[in-house]
Design an enzyme around this catalytic site. Structure first.
Site, PDB file in Angstrom:
ATOM      1  N   SER A 285      38.645 -22.239  -0.138  1.00  0.00           N
ATOM      2  CA  SER A 285      37.187 -22.285   0.021  1.00  0.00           C
ATOM      3  C   SER A 285      36.413 -22.493  -1.269  1.00  0.00           C
ATOM      4  O   SER A 285      35.201 -22.704  -1.211  1.00  0.00           O
ATOM      5  CB  SER A 285      36.702 -21.004   0.694  1.00  0.00           C
ATOM      6  OG  SER A 285      37.027 -21.076   2.048  1.00  0.00           O
TER       7      SER A 285
ATOM      8  N   LYS B  70      34.371 -25.540  -1.294  1.00  0.00           N
ATOM      9  CA  LYS B  70      33.088 -25.656  -0.582  1.00  0.00           C
ATOM     10  C   LYS B  70      31.902 -25.848  -1.537  1.00  0.00           C
ATOM     11  O   LYS B  70      30.902 -26.446  -1.163  1.00  0.00           O
ATOM     12  CB  LYS B  70      32.861 -24.412   0.296  1.00  0.00           C
ATOM     13  CG  LYS B  70      33.860 -24.300   1.456  1.00  0.00           C
ATOM     14  CD  LYS B  70      33.752 -22.948   2.153  1.00  0.00           C
ATOM     15  CE  LYS B  70      34.765 -22.798   3.277  1.00  0.00           C
ATOM     16  NZ  LYS B  70      34.824 -21.425   3.810  1.00  0.00           N
TER      17      LYS B  70
ATOM     18  N   TYR C  90      31.622 -14.243   1.218  1.00  0.00           N
ATOM     19  CA  TYR C  90      31.500 -13.845   2.625  1.00  0.00           C
ATOM     20  C   TYR C  90      30.804 -12.485   2.726  1.00  0.00           C
ATOM     21  O   TYR C  90      29.844 -12.233   2.014  1.00  0.00           O
ATOM     22  CB  TYR C  90      32.878 -13.834   3.302  1.00  0.00           C
ATOM     23  CG  TYR C  90      33.627 -15.108   3.068  1.00  0.00           C
ATOM     24  CD1 TYR C  90      33.115 -16.315   3.530  1.00  0.00           C
ATOM     25  CD2 TYR C  90      34.820 -15.136   2.357  1.00  0.00           C
ATOM     26  CE1 TYR C  90      33.774 -17.507   3.302  1.00  0.00           C
ATOM     27  CE2 TYR C  90      35.490 -16.323   2.130  1.00  0.00           C
ATOM     28  CZ  TYR C  90      34.963 -17.500   2.606  1.00  0.00           C
ATOM     29  OH  TYR C  90      35.614 -18.665   2.374  1.00  0.00           O
TER      30      TYR C  90
HETATM   31  N1  GLU Z   1      40.985 -23.109   4.713  1.00  0.00           N
HETATM   32  C1  GLU Z   1      40.621 -21.738   4.900  1.00  0.00           C
HETATM   33  C2  GLU Z   1      40.163 -21.510   6.323  1.00  0.00           C
HETATM   34  O1  GLU Z   1      39.466 -22.318   6.828  1.00  0.00           O
HETATM   35  C3  GLU Z   1      39.543 -21.404   3.939  1.00  0.00           C
HETATM   36  C4  GLU Z   1      39.077 -19.987   4.011  1.00  0.00           C
HETATM   37  C5  GLU Z   1      38.838 -19.386   2.663  1.00  0.00           C
HETATM   38  O2  GLU Z   1      39.352 -19.851   1.657  1.00  0.00           O
HETATM   39  O3  GLU Z   1      38.126 -18.399   2.601  1.00  0.00           O
HETATM   40  O4  GLU Z   1      40.515 -20.578   6.956  1.00  0.00           O
END
Ligand code: GLU
Length: 306
Positions: free
Chosen positions: A63, A66, A242
């Site tokens: 992530s 992102k 998060y």
């Molecule tokens: N590729 C992971 C997912 O979609 C990314 C989540 C993350 O890194 O927090 O679950």
């Protein structure tokens, strides 16, 4: 104190805690990673690099990607993005579907999975998935000033085969009309961006523009405008971890973004960028030792925005 000494001290202080937490095992390929790995790197605005541990070993950035796709999508559609994605912390898990129903398929922010899938959909406009993925990879190579960065095909395949929750999020959003392309196409881009493998040194270098108002201080090139850099950093601060974002702001006080591969990228405005990797995660899905390393770093250097 020299940054190198600071990083070596952090590595030594945290050595007894390596392996605490749990590696992400819902992506089978990530479950294979040694939970005791640790690396950390800092790149300052004048291009000085300090690194400790396995800071040159590539890991799955997940992530953390992102942040970079957000920068690309804003470059593509500007403020138009905000009609499809919100800018508020979610207060829920990275892959939560609950809020999406209440909020009619508009994800809370671009740094949770649903938001990043919308961002991937934006990057697909006028392109085949392969081209969109190539564009993201080229952006990472350009920012890190390193042509060796690649996508880990095994991780991408592993997540494509098991990403049922992300598939649910994408279908749900498509049902609300918030994905333009077929869910599998947007997911193809998303899974591959997450599977980009980078080292701490490469990641810190790639994030340096966020510490210098959107400009790469080493090459002098503008990556994004000052205002855009400020906004991306604000989203990292409020949403980058998060439902653990408040705690990261409290303990570290830097705009940061974590990934379930155990990486964290943080930008210290006017000073530099730092990246840490430690695969075992805390209950919120953020690197347990990585978060401690960031906290120690800020305590020792005072590099916090607060
Ligand atoms: N590729 C992971 C997912 O979609 C990314 C989540 C993350 O890194 O927090 O679950």
């Amino acid at each position: 104190m020299a940054l190198q000494t600071t990083l070596d001290e952090i590595a030594a202080e945290l050595a007894p805690r390596l392996g605490e937490g749990k590696v992400a095992d819902y992506i089978p390929e990530l479950a294979k990673v040694d939970p005791r790995k640790f690396g950390m790197a800092v790149v300052t605005l004048d291009g000085e690099t300090a690194a400790t541990g396995e800071a040159l070993e590539p890991f799955s950035i997940q992530s953390v990607s992102k942040v970079f796709t957000l920068a690309l999508a804003l470059g593509r559609v500007g403020d138009g993005l905000w009609s499809r994605v919100g800018r508020e912390p979610s207060g829920s898990a990275f892959n939560s579907i609950v809020q999406l129903e209440y909020e009619k398929g508009v994800p809370r922010n671009p740094l949770i999975n649903a938001g990043a899938i919308v961002v991937a959909d934006v990057l697909l406009a006028g392109r085949q998935p392969r081209e969109a993925i190539g564009e993201i990879l080229r952006f990472m190579r350009f920012l890190a000033d390193d042509e060796d960065i690649v996508i880990d095909r095994d991780v991408a395949k592993s997540e494509t085969e098991t990403g049922f929750r992300n598939r649910a999020l994408a279908n749900f959003m498509r049902g609300f009309g918030n994905l333009v392309h077929a869910p599998d196409l947007a997911l193809g881009v998303y899974f591959h961006q997450c599977a980009i493998a980078m080292s701490c040194v490469q990641l810190a270098r790639a994030g340096l523009f966020l510490a210098d108002g959107g400009r790469d201080p080493v090459t002098g090139r503008n990556v994004v405008s000052r205002e855009r850099a400020r906004r991306i950093a604000a989203l990292m601060m409020t949403c980058g971890h998060y439902d653990g974002s408040g705690d990261f702001a409290f303990r570290v006080g830097l705009p940061g973004k974590s990934g379930v591969g155990g990486g964290i990228l943080a930008a210290a405005p006017g000073r530099g960028a730092l990246a840490v990797w430690s695969p075992a995660l805390n209950a919120k899905g953020n690197s347990l030792v990585g978060s401690l390393a960031m906290e120690l770093f800020v305590r020792k250097t005072g590099w916090s925005v607060f």
